[in-house]
Design a protein around this motif. Sequence first.
Motif, PDB file in Angstrom:
ATOM      1  N   LYS A   1       0.846  -1.185   0.000  1.00 50.24           N
ATOM      2  CA  LYS A   1       0.000   0.000   0.000  1.00 50.24           C
ATOM      3  C   LYS A   1       0.884   1.239   0.000  1.00 50.24           C
ATOM      4  N   ALA A   2       0.372   2.331  -0.554  1.00 49.65           N
ATOM      5  CA  ALA A   2       1.161   3.553  -0.712  1.00 49.65           C
ATOM      6  C   ALA A   2       0.263   4.768  -0.568  1.00 49.65           C
ATOM      7  N   THR A   3       0.890   5.927  -0.634  1.00 46.05           N
ATOM      8  CA  THR A   3       0.170   7.197  -0.554  1.00 46.05           C
ATOM      9  C   THR A   3       0.475   8.004  -1.801  1.00 46.05           C
ATOM     10  N   PHE A   4      -0.565   8.503  -2.445  1.00 47.49           N
ATOM     11  CA  PHE A   4      -0.440   9.245  -3.696  1.00 47.49           C
ATOM     12  C   PHE A   4      -0.764  10.716  -3.437  1.00 47.49           C
ATOM     13  N   PHE A   5       0.258  11.563  -3.546  1.00 51.10           N
ATOM     14  CA  PHE A   5       0.071  13.004  -3.385  1.00 51.10           C
ATOM     15  C   PHE A   5      -0.257  13.592  -4.755  1.00 51.10           C
ATOM     16  N   CYS A   6      -1.539  13.847  -4.955  1.00 48.67           N
ATOM     17  CA  CYS A   6      -2.052  14.205  -6.276  1.00 48.67           C
ATOM     18  C   CYS A   6      -2.097  15.717  -6.482  1.00 48.67           C
ATOM     19  N   ILE A   7      -1.755  16.132  -7.690  1.00 49.62           N
ATOM     20  CA  ILE A   7      -1.954  17.515  -8.106  1.00 49.62           C
ATOM     21  C   ILE A   7      -3.441  17.709  -8.391  1.00 49.62           C
ATOM     22  N   GLY A   8      -4.013  18.775  -7.848  1.00 46.10           N
ATOM     23  CA  GLY A   8      -5.444  18.972  -7.964  1.00 46.10           C
ATOM     24  C   GLY A   8      -5.953  19.034  -9.391  1.00 46.10           C
ATOM     25  N   LYS A   9      -5.208  19.694 -10.269  1.00 47.97           N
ATOM     26  CA  LYS A   9      -5.686  19.799 -11.658  1.00 47.97           C
ATOM     27  C   LYS A   9      -5.697  18.441 -12.343  1.00 47.97           C
ATOM     28  N   ASN A  10      -4.790  17.541 -11.941  1.00 49.71           N
ATOM     29  CA  ASN A  10      -4.820  16.182 -12.488  1.00 49.71           C
ATOM     30  C   ASN A  10      -5.970  15.382 -11.900  1.00 49.71           C
ATOM     31  N   ALA A  11      -6.235  15.594 -10.609  1.00 51.45           N
ATOM     32  CA  ALA A  11      -7.379  14.937  -9.983  1.00 51.45           C
ATOM     33  C   ALA A  11      -8.689  15.390 -10.618  1.00 51.45           C
ATOM     34  N   GLU A  12      -8.755  16.657 -10.985  1.00 51.20           N
ATOM     35  CA  GLU A  12      -9.949  17.178 -11.654  1.00 51.20           C
ATOM     36  C   GLU A  12     -10.118  16.538 -13.028  1.00 51.20           C
ATOM     37  N   LEU A  13      -9.004  16.349 -13.742  1.00 54.46           N
ATOM     38  CA  LEU A  13      -9.046  15.742 -15.076  1.00 54.46           C
ATOM     39  C   LEU A  13      -9.360  14.256 -15.028  1.00 54.46           C
TER      40      LEU A  13
ATOM     41  N   THR B   1      -1.124  20.413  -3.830  1.00 58.52           N
ATOM     42  CA  THR B   1      -1.579  21.689  -4.403  1.00 58.52           C
ATOM     43  C   THR B   1      -2.363  21.445  -5.703  1.00 58.52           C
ATOM     44  N   TYR B   2      -3.072  22.458  -6.139  1.00 63.87           N
ATOM     45  CA  TYR B   2      -3.823  22.352  -7.398  1.00 63.87           C
ATOM     46  C   TYR B   2      -2.907  22.517  -8.604  1.00 63.87           C
ATOM     47  N   SER B   3      -1.969  23.450  -8.532  1.00 62.67           N
ATOM     48  CA  SER B   3      -1.182  23.813  -9.717  1.00 62.67           C
ATOM     49  C   SER B   3       0.305  23.523  -9.565  1.00 62.67           C
ATOM     50  N   HIS B   4       0.673  22.689  -8.587  1.00 64.59           N
ATOM     51  CA  HIS B   4       2.076  22.311  -8.351  1.00 64.59           C
ATOM     52  C   HIS B   4       2.945  23.553  -8.145  1.00 64.59           C
TER      53      HIS B   4
ATOM     54  N   PRO C   1       4.155  19.682   0.209  1.00 62.21           N
ATOM     55  CA  PRO C   1       4.470  20.851  -0.621  1.00 62.21           C
ATOM     56  C   PRO C   1       5.332  20.465  -1.813  1.00 62.21           C
ATOM     57  N   PRO C   2       4.958  20.888  -3.016  1.00 62.95           N
ATOM     58  CA  PRO C   2       5.816  20.629  -4.172  1.00 62.95           C
ATOM     59  C   PRO C   2       7.232  21.152  -3.941  1.00 62.95           C
ATOM     60  N   TYR C   3       8.205  20.348  -4.323  1.00 62.83           N
ATOM     61  CA  TYR C   3       9.628  20.667  -4.178  1.00 62.83           C
ATOM     62  C   TYR C   3      10.056  20.780  -2.710  1.00 62.83           C
TER      63      TYR C   3
END
Length: 203
Positions: free
Chosen positions: A53-65, A84-87, A116-118
């Motif tokens: 099992k793992a954890t997926f830190f998703c970018i919001g705009k990709n989750a929306e798509l 975040t939504y926009s990385h 947080p990205p980066y």
Amino acid sequence: MKFPLPQIVKSLFPELIWKMPAGGNALYFTFDDGPCPQVTPWVLDELDKYDAKATFFCIGKNAELYPELVELIKTRGHSVGNHTYSHTKGWAKRTGEYVEDIELANSFLNSTLFRPPYGRITKHQIKRLSARYHIIMWDIISRDYSSVVSPRKCIREVMPHVREGSVIVFHDSLKASRNLFYALPRILESVHKQGYKCRAIDL
């Protein structure tokens, strides 16, 4: 900066989660920047081979798509986090703008986990976000995203540093796919043979 991160960096930000408590031979694989139709389903299939099992830190705009991929991650027994939504880099945003971007992402993710990205986030942003989110960093990063890191080097960035409770970063993105497709199956096999159990972060 080489990884794992120097202890001094972690000591400057003690409110962030750099590693999970040791116990039960548990490791915590995490995947940033998805979901990605060309990569995320493959990652899920590889994890299934070892009941990992793992954890997926998703970018919001990709989750929306790709809401169906977010749902697939959850139904396969993994956890989802906010990336975040926009990385966007926290250092480049006012706190209010940064929080708004994260809240927009959370409308598609509904998670209390945030990365947080980066890894770029300010003290003030940490204070604002900590009231609602567990901020998850890492103690090992595969550097699978780097064009100057070979697939074999990607494995060497991970395996010598693995310890109980390690939080390990990969990326389910096209950019990382060359290294990920080579390294992830071999790393999963190796940690399985060593008796580690891969768990999702659930806080």
